[in-house]
Design a protein around this motif. Structure first.
Motif, PDB file in Angstrom:
ATOM      1  N   ARG A   9       0.831  -1.202   0.000  1.00 46.91           N
ATOM      2  CA  ARG A   9       0.000   0.000   0.000  1.00 46.91           C
ATOM      3  C   ARG A   9       0.873   1.264   0.000  1.00 46.91           C
ATOM      4  NH1 ARG A   9      -3.651  -1.890   3.202  1.00 46.91           N
ATOM      5  NH2 ARG A   9      -2.839  -1.163   5.197  1.00 46.91           N
ATOM      6  N   LEU A  10       1.942   1.273   0.777  1.00 43.63           N
ATOM      7  CA  LEU A  10       2.835   2.433   0.807  1.00 43.63           C
ATOM      8  C   LEU A  10       3.476   2.681  -0.548  1.00 43.63           C
ATOM      9  CD1 LEU A  10       4.614   1.948   4.257  1.00 43.63           C
ATOM     10  CD2 LEU A  10       3.024   3.794   3.636  1.00 43.63           C
ATOM     11  N   ILE A  11       3.839   1.624  -1.255  1.00 37.61           N
ATOM     12  CA  ILE A  11       4.437   1.794  -2.581  1.00 37.61           C
ATOM     13  C   ILE A  11       3.442   2.446  -3.530  1.00 37.61           C
ATOM     14  CG2 ILE A  11       5.220   0.509  -4.614  1.00 37.61           C
ATOM     15  CD1 ILE A  11       6.606  -1.433  -2.645  1.00 37.61           C
ATOM     16  N   ASN A  12       2.204   1.991  -3.505  1.00 38.80           N
ATOM     17  CA  ASN A  12       1.208   2.579  -4.406  1.00 38.80           C
ATOM     18  C   ASN A  12       0.811   3.985  -3.974  1.00 38.80           C
ATOM     19  OD1 ASN A  12       0.360   0.580  -6.636  1.00 38.80           O
ATOM     20  ND2 ASN A  12       0.560  -0.699  -4.803  1.00 38.80           N
ATOM     21  N   TRP A  13       0.823   4.256  -2.687  1.00 38.26           N
ATOM     22  CA  TRP A  13       0.604   5.630  -2.237  1.00 38.26           C
ATOM     23  C   TRP A  13       1.732   6.543  -2.735  1.00 38.26           C
ATOM     24  CZ3 TRP A  13      -1.077   5.237   3.657  1.00 38.26           C
ATOM     25  CH2 TRP A  13      -2.408   4.775   3.711  1.00 38.26           C
ATOM     26  N   SER A  14       2.947   6.051  -2.724  1.00 40.10           N
ATOM     27  CA  SER A  14       4.067   6.859  -3.209  1.00 40.10           C
ATOM     28  C   SER A  14       3.931   7.158  -4.700  1.00 40.10           C
ATOM     29  CB  SER A  14       5.390   6.147  -2.932  1.00 40.10           C
ATOM     30  OG  SER A  14       6.484   6.860  -3.464  1.00 40.10           O
ATOM     31  N   LEU A  15       3.550   6.142  -5.485  1.00 40.58           N
ATOM     32  CA  LEU A  15       3.360   6.355  -6.919  1.00 40.58           C
ATOM     33  C   LEU A  15       2.237   7.368  -7.161  1.00 40.58           C
ATOM     34  CD1 LEU A  15       3.670   2.670  -8.199  1.00 40.58           C
ATOM     35  CD2 LEU A  15       5.331   4.517  -8.503  1.00 40.58           C
ATOM     36  N   ALA A  16       1.122   7.237  -6.428  1.00 33.72           N
ATOM     37  CA  ALA A  16       0.013   8.187  -6.588  1.00 33.72           C
ATOM     38  C   ALA A  16       0.449   9.591  -6.171  1.00 33.72           C
ATOM     39  CB  ALA A  16      -1.189   7.729  -5.760  1.00 33.72           C
ATOM     40  N   TRP A  17       1.213   9.710  -5.107  1.00 36.22           N
ATOM     41  CA  TRP A  17       1.735  10.993  -4.629  1.00 36.22           C
ATOM     42  C   TRP A  17       2.533  11.677  -5.734  1.00 36.22           C
ATOM     43  CZ3 TRP A  17       1.919  13.820   0.058  1.00 36.22           C
ATOM     44  CH2 TRP A  17       2.959  14.746   0.176  1.00 36.22           C
ATOM     45  N   GLN A  18       3.452  10.938  -6.351  1.00 41.27           N
ATOM     46  CA  GLN A  18       4.299  11.545  -7.387  1.00 41.27           C
ATOM     47  C   GLN A  18       3.489  11.906  -8.632  1.00 41.27           C
ATOM     48  OE1 GLN A  18       7.075  12.498  -6.507  1.00 41.27           O
ATOM     49  NE2 GLN A  18       7.702  11.156  -4.835  1.00 41.27           N
ATOM     50  N   LEU A  19       2.621  10.990  -9.066  1.00 41.23           N
ATOM     51  CA  LEU A  19       1.867  11.232 -10.298  1.00 41.23           C
ATOM     52  C   LEU A  19       0.869  12.374 -10.141  1.00 41.23           C
ATOM     53  CD1 LEU A  19       1.256   7.540 -11.399  1.00 41.23           C
ATOM     54  CD2 LEU A  19       2.685   9.228 -12.585  1.00 41.23           C
ATOM     55  N   CYS A  20       0.425  12.654  -8.912  1.00 44.80           N
ATOM     56  CA  CYS A  20      -0.502  13.765  -8.670  1.00 44.80           C
ATOM     57  C   CYS A  20       0.196  15.050  -8.254  1.00 44.80           C
ATOM     58  CB  CYS A  20      -1.536  13.358  -7.625  1.00 44.80           C
ATOM     59  SG  CYS A  20      -3.043  12.699  -8.377  1.00 44.80           S
ATOM     60  N   GLY A  21       1.503  15.100  -8.378  1.00 53.24           N
ATOM     61  CA  GLY A  21       2.205  16.356  -8.160  1.00 53.24           C
ATOM     62  C   GLY A  21       2.725  16.592  -6.763  1.00 53.24           C
ATOM     63  N   GLY A  22       2.630  15.590  -5.889  1.00 49.22           N
ATOM     64  CA  GLY A  22       3.196  15.725  -4.557  1.00 49.22           C
ATOM     65  C   GLY A  22       2.500  16.783  -3.720  1.00 49.22           C
ATOM     66  N   GLU A  23       3.268  17.461  -2.867  1.00 46.57           N
ATOM     67  CA  GLU A  23       2.691  18.411  -1.926  1.00 46.57           C
ATOM     68  C   GLU A  23       2.011  19.586  -2.610  1.00 46.57           C
ATOM     69  OE1 GLU A  23       4.865  18.425   2.210  1.00 46.57           O
ATOM     70  OE2 GLU A  23       6.319  18.842   0.622  1.00 46.57           O
ATOM     71  N   ALA A  24       2.486  19.925  -3.803  1.00 46.98           N
ATOM     72  CA  ALA A  24       1.895  21.062  -4.510  1.00 46.98           C
ATOM     73  C   ALA A  24       0.758  20.645  -5.431  1.00 46.98           C
ATOM     74  CB  ALA A  24       2.983  21.783  -5.318  1.00 46.98           C
ATOM     75  N   GLY A  25       0.382  19.368  -5.403  1.00 45.58           N
ATOM     76  CA  GLY A  25      -0.638  18.868  -6.309  1.00 45.58           C
ATOM     77  C   GLY A  25      -2.045  19.236  -5.884  1.00 45.58           C
ATOM     78  N   PRO A  26      -3.031  18.865  -6.697  1.00 43.95           N
ATOM     79  CA  PRO A  26      -4.417  19.275  -6.462  1.00 43.95           C
ATOM     80  C   PRO A  26      -5.080  18.551  -5.291  1.00 43.95           C
ATOM     81  CG  PRO A  26      -4.295  17.790  -8.344  1.00 43.95           C
ATOM     82  CD  PRO A  26      -2.878  18.082  -7.950  1.00 43.95           C
ATOM     83  N   LEU A  27      -4.487  17.464  -4.793  1.00 41.64           N
ATOM     84  CA  LEU A  27      -5.121  16.735  -3.699  1.00 41.64           C
ATOM     85  C   LEU A  27      -5.241  17.565  -2.437  1.00 41.64           C
ATOM     86  CD1 LEU A  27      -3.412  13.199  -3.896  1.00 41.64           C
ATOM     87  CD2 LEU A  27      -5.693  13.837  -4.684  1.00 41.64           C
ATOM     88  N   PHE A  28      -4.318  18.510  -2.258  1.00 43.22           N
ATOM     89  CA  PHE A  28      -4.201  19.176  -0.965  1.00 43.22           C
ATOM     90  C   PHE A  28      -4.645  20.638  -1.003  1.00 43.22           C
ATOM     91  CE2 PHE A  28      -0.566  16.055  -1.149  1.00 43.22           C
ATOM     92  CZ  PHE A  28      -1.288  15.028  -0.558  1.00 43.22           C
ATOM     93  N   ALA A  29      -5.415  20.990  -2.016  1.00 45.47           N
ATOM     94  CA  ALA A  29      -5.908  22.367  -2.115  1.00 45.47           C
ATOM     95  C   ALA A  29      -7.017  22.613  -1.095  1.00 45.47           C
ATOM     96  CB  ALA A  29      -6.432  22.628  -3.530  1.00 45.47           C
ATOM     97  N   GLY A  30      -7.012  23.762  -0.511  1.00 45.64           N
ATOM     98  CA  GLY A  30      -8.067  24.168   0.405  1.00 45.64           C
ATOM     99  C   GLY A  30      -7.973  23.508   1.764  1.00 45.64           C
ATOM    100  N   GLU A  31      -8.940  23.845   2.600  1.00 43.83           N
ATOM    101  CA  GLU A  31      -8.929  23.348   3.967  1.00 43.83           C
ATOM    102  C   GLU A  31      -9.089  21.839   4.030  1.00 43.83           C
ATOM    103  OE1 GLU A  31     -11.647  23.925   8.003  1.00 43.83           O
ATOM    104  OE2 GLU A  31     -11.538  25.552   6.510  1.00 43.83           O
ATOM    105  N   GLU A  32      -9.988  21.298   3.167  1.00 39.61           N
ATOM    106  CA  GLU A  32     -10.174  19.843   3.134  1.00 39.61           C
ATOM    107  C   GLU A  32      -8.898  19.161   2.686  1.00 39.61           C
ATOM    108  OE1 GLU A  32     -12.292  17.057   4.050  1.00 39.61           O
ATOM    109  OE2 GLU A  32     -13.045  18.871   4.956  1.00 39.61           O
ATOM    110  N   GLY A  33      -8.227  19.745   1.707  1.00 31.99           N
ATOM    111  CA  GLY A  33      -6.977  19.169   1.231  1.00 31.99           C
ATOM    112  C   GLY A  33      -5.903  19.166   2.302  1.00 31.99           C
TER     113      GLY A  33
END
Length: 649
Positions: A181-205
């Motif tokens: 699971r950690l390996i796939n989370w890492s791949l998803a993290w990188q492919l979605c742009g990491g800390e600056a990616g769209p997953l973490f926008a706004g308060e919910e992010g």
């Protein structure tokens, strides 16, 4: 009573040191129930590789990937090799999608994961929670830039974090599953742009980021506390270390991260050398786990390259030799014999075509070691997600070979790599790895054969780990392999679904000089345990000029014994008995077999269930009928000789 028998058998396979380790682990688990706390605040740093877009895909590859992502949005997720389940949208993460049983949300150490009434089939739950499909959503975002894919990924992560808090439920019961699971989370993290990616926008992010990092810390802490050791230190340990290394490299956010990363890196270097023989064969004697372990090593190695902390030349040399073996046993049609256990487990699933994972691994090796053109889409995606310089490796590693005596496999045949290829493989190695040999099968001196890229004599595979006991026993037993069984007994003695108590040991008595002029003699001691000990000796001769294979089996004992010889044929072949033996016909060849011996009885069996015989399983939880020739006699010394003559159509 069954549980007590298993415990006694398991103890019989343990050293004193392992018993002490297990007691210590039980104490750590109990202590963790009381003292586990949340993650400390993360330090403001994580590895973001600043990926741009997606790798080049053709129209069909792009369409297949996005179609799969749409199905995931609707709650239909591909698990194992080719089975799609309705898991819900968002998924019910603790529910077995096959039986519908939902495991209780209790402390993970209190769960008995083999209790099907309370948990369902744990393999189905674990497979969903490896989160291979979450990477597909990240790929869709990288391909299109559409925010809906990022929102879908965020929603899935949010629901998982809410349903699966640390140390609670079935998804915290296996360190290997945490590592994947950690390996796939890492791949998803990188492919979605990491800390600056769209997953973490706004308060919910921001809340998602904080909760995700807290769970990542709990994963790392749990793996570090519960590494598979002693007789369990097989592919599980490689996967746990790879997950710990990838996570502590991607998110070096806590004081413990450096220690986790260095420990994982150090032990991965050691385990790569320990779990692969000098000739490249994975010591579990299970070809699916050869691929599985290699995937772990590749992901960790590539992340090391991408982060500027490369693994050693020796580490990469293990992978080169592993690929050499895999390339050697694969026939011209792309088939790899299904030796040992297989559960379709994958470390990552980055292509949407359902192509062979062995082919993907070889394509990845070609790209990494040879500077190839990244022909496989899965290899392209992995190298895109983990970009870095080529590793320090031997550029002159031989492409293929035929003799792998350390690992226990010898190849025979003619015209390798051509349309008129004949490729056979003889198994003359150990049963499996370490004390329990968990994923090995009782297949000493068995052989397989393919002709013109078509499977002919086959290893029937695995089918299932958790179906009725008779199916587990059959597919890993001697009767499911192209070898000899004595008195209806397996060559090795089983102590449980993943345990062998007494292990047949094979020995090479005459080593062939070449694959096309092949002359082998070997034996095993599996039936020396009988009251009247029996020695099985097999001679295999292949003549490349005449395309003739001769297999001679001898049993030596004081008294007569029931002798059974099995030949399993691929389901696609037209097989029939003749007056003197058997005839098999494929698309591009015919095979004639004659059997010679005293008082032989020849019987063609297909799809028998009581007891099982005449089945093949090419993917997990799926089986189909195949023809099996069973030759029986009662003898104490008279040999049985089978002569196969191959003709191309």
């Amino acid at each position: 009573m069954a549980r007590m028998t298993w415990l006694v058998n398991r103890l019989r396979c343990m050293s004193v040191a392992e018993v002490g380790y297990r007691v210590q682990q039980a104490a750590v688990t109990r202590l963790g129930k009381r003292i586990d706390a949340g993650a400390p605040p993360p330090l403001p740093r994580a590895l973001t590789l600043r990926l741009q877009g997606a790798p080049a895909l053709d129209a069909a590859e792009r369409a297949a990937l996005l179609d799969d992502a749409e199905r995931i949005l609707a709650g239909h997720v591909l698990l194992f090799a080719d089975r799609r389940f309705d898991v819900g949208a968002p998924p019910a993460w603790n529910r077995d999608p096959d039986s519908g049983v939902t495991a209780p949300a209790v402390f993970a150490g209190d769960l008995q994961v083999t209790d099907r009434d309370k948990v369902g089939d744990i393999k189905h739950i674990w497979e969903l929670n490896r989160h291979l499909h979450l990477v597909r959503l990240a790929q869709a975002w990288a391909l299109t830039g559409e925010e809906r894919w990022a929102r879908a990924l965020a929603a899935q992560l949010r629901s998982w974090l809410d349903q699966c808090p640390p140390s609670t439920g079935p998804n915290w019961t296996s360190s290997l599953e945490l590592g994947i699971r950690l390996i796939n989370w890492s791949l998803a993290w990188q492919l979605c742009g990491g800390e600056a990616g769209p997953l973490f926008a706004g308060e919910e992010g921001e809340r998602l980021r904080a909760d995700w990092l807290a769970s990542i810390h709990a994963h790392c802490r749990s793996i570090a506390r519960h590494l598979s050791r002693h007789s369990s230190a097989n592919n599980h340990l490689i996967g746990e270390l790879a997950g710990l290394y990838v996570a502590s490299s991607t998110w070096p956010c806590w004081r413990a991260s450096h220690g986790w990363r260095e420990q994982a890196r150090r032990e991965l270097e050691t385990q790569a050398q320990a779990q692969f023989a000098r000739d490249g064969v994975n010591r579990e004697q299970a070809f699916a786990y050869h691929v599985f372990s290699s995937e772990f090593l590749f992901v960790a190695g590539l992340l090391g390259q991408a982060s500027g902390e490369p693994f050693s030349r020796n580490y990469w040399g293990v992978l080169q030799r592993a690929l050499r073996f895999l390339r050697s046993v694969m026939d011209v049609g792309g088939h790899v014999p299904m030796v040992g256990d297989a559960d379709d487990g994958a470390v990552f699933r980055l292509d949407a075509t359902g192509a062979s994972r062995a082919a993907q691994l070889l394509a990845l090796g070609d790209a990494v070691f040879g500077g190839g053109s990244h022909a496989h889409p899965g290899a392209r995606w992995l190298l895109h997600a983990l970009p870095g310089p080529r590793p320090d490796a031997d550029a002159h590693e031989t492409e293929t070979g035929w003799a792998f005596p350390d690992g226990g496999y010898l190849l025979f045949g003619a015209n390798f790599g051509t349309a008129r290829e004949i490729k056979g493989m003889l198994d003359c190695g150990p049963l499996g790895y370490l004390g329990i040999a968990a994923h090995g099968h009782a297949d000493a001196l068995a052989l397989t054969l393919s002709v013109a890229g078509e499977e002919c004599l086959v290893d029937p595979g695995t089918y299932s780990y958790w179906q009725a006991q008779k199916w587990r026993d059959y597919f890993r037993g001697t009767a499911a392999h192209n070898t000899v069984r004595i008195d209806g007994l397996d060559q090795s003695v089983s102590g449980g679904r993943f345990m062998w108590l007494k292990k047949a040991g094979a020995a090479i008595e005459r080593m062939p000089q070449s694959p096309h002029d092949f002359d082998f003699r070997g034996s095993h001691d599996g039936y020396q345990r009988l009251a009247d000990p029996v020695r099985h000796v097999r001679s295999v001769r292949f003549d490349g000029a005449s395309h003739t294979l001769v297999v001679r089996d001898e049993v030596a004992a004081r008294r007569p014994h029931e002798v059974e010889l099995f030949w399993h044929f691929a389901p696609e072949l037209n097989v029939r008995l003749t007056s003197t033996g058997l005839s098999a016909r494929g698309k591009g060849f015919t095979l004639q077999m004659q059997a010679v011996g005293a008082d032989l009885k020849l019987e063609l069996v297909r799809a028998a269930e009581h007891p099982p015989l005449g089945w093949i399983s090419r993917s997990y939880e799926a089986k189909e009928p195949c023809d099996v020739l069973r030759i029986t006699t009662v003898s104490s010394a008279v040999p049985v000789e089978c002569r196969f003559t191959i003709n191309f159509i």
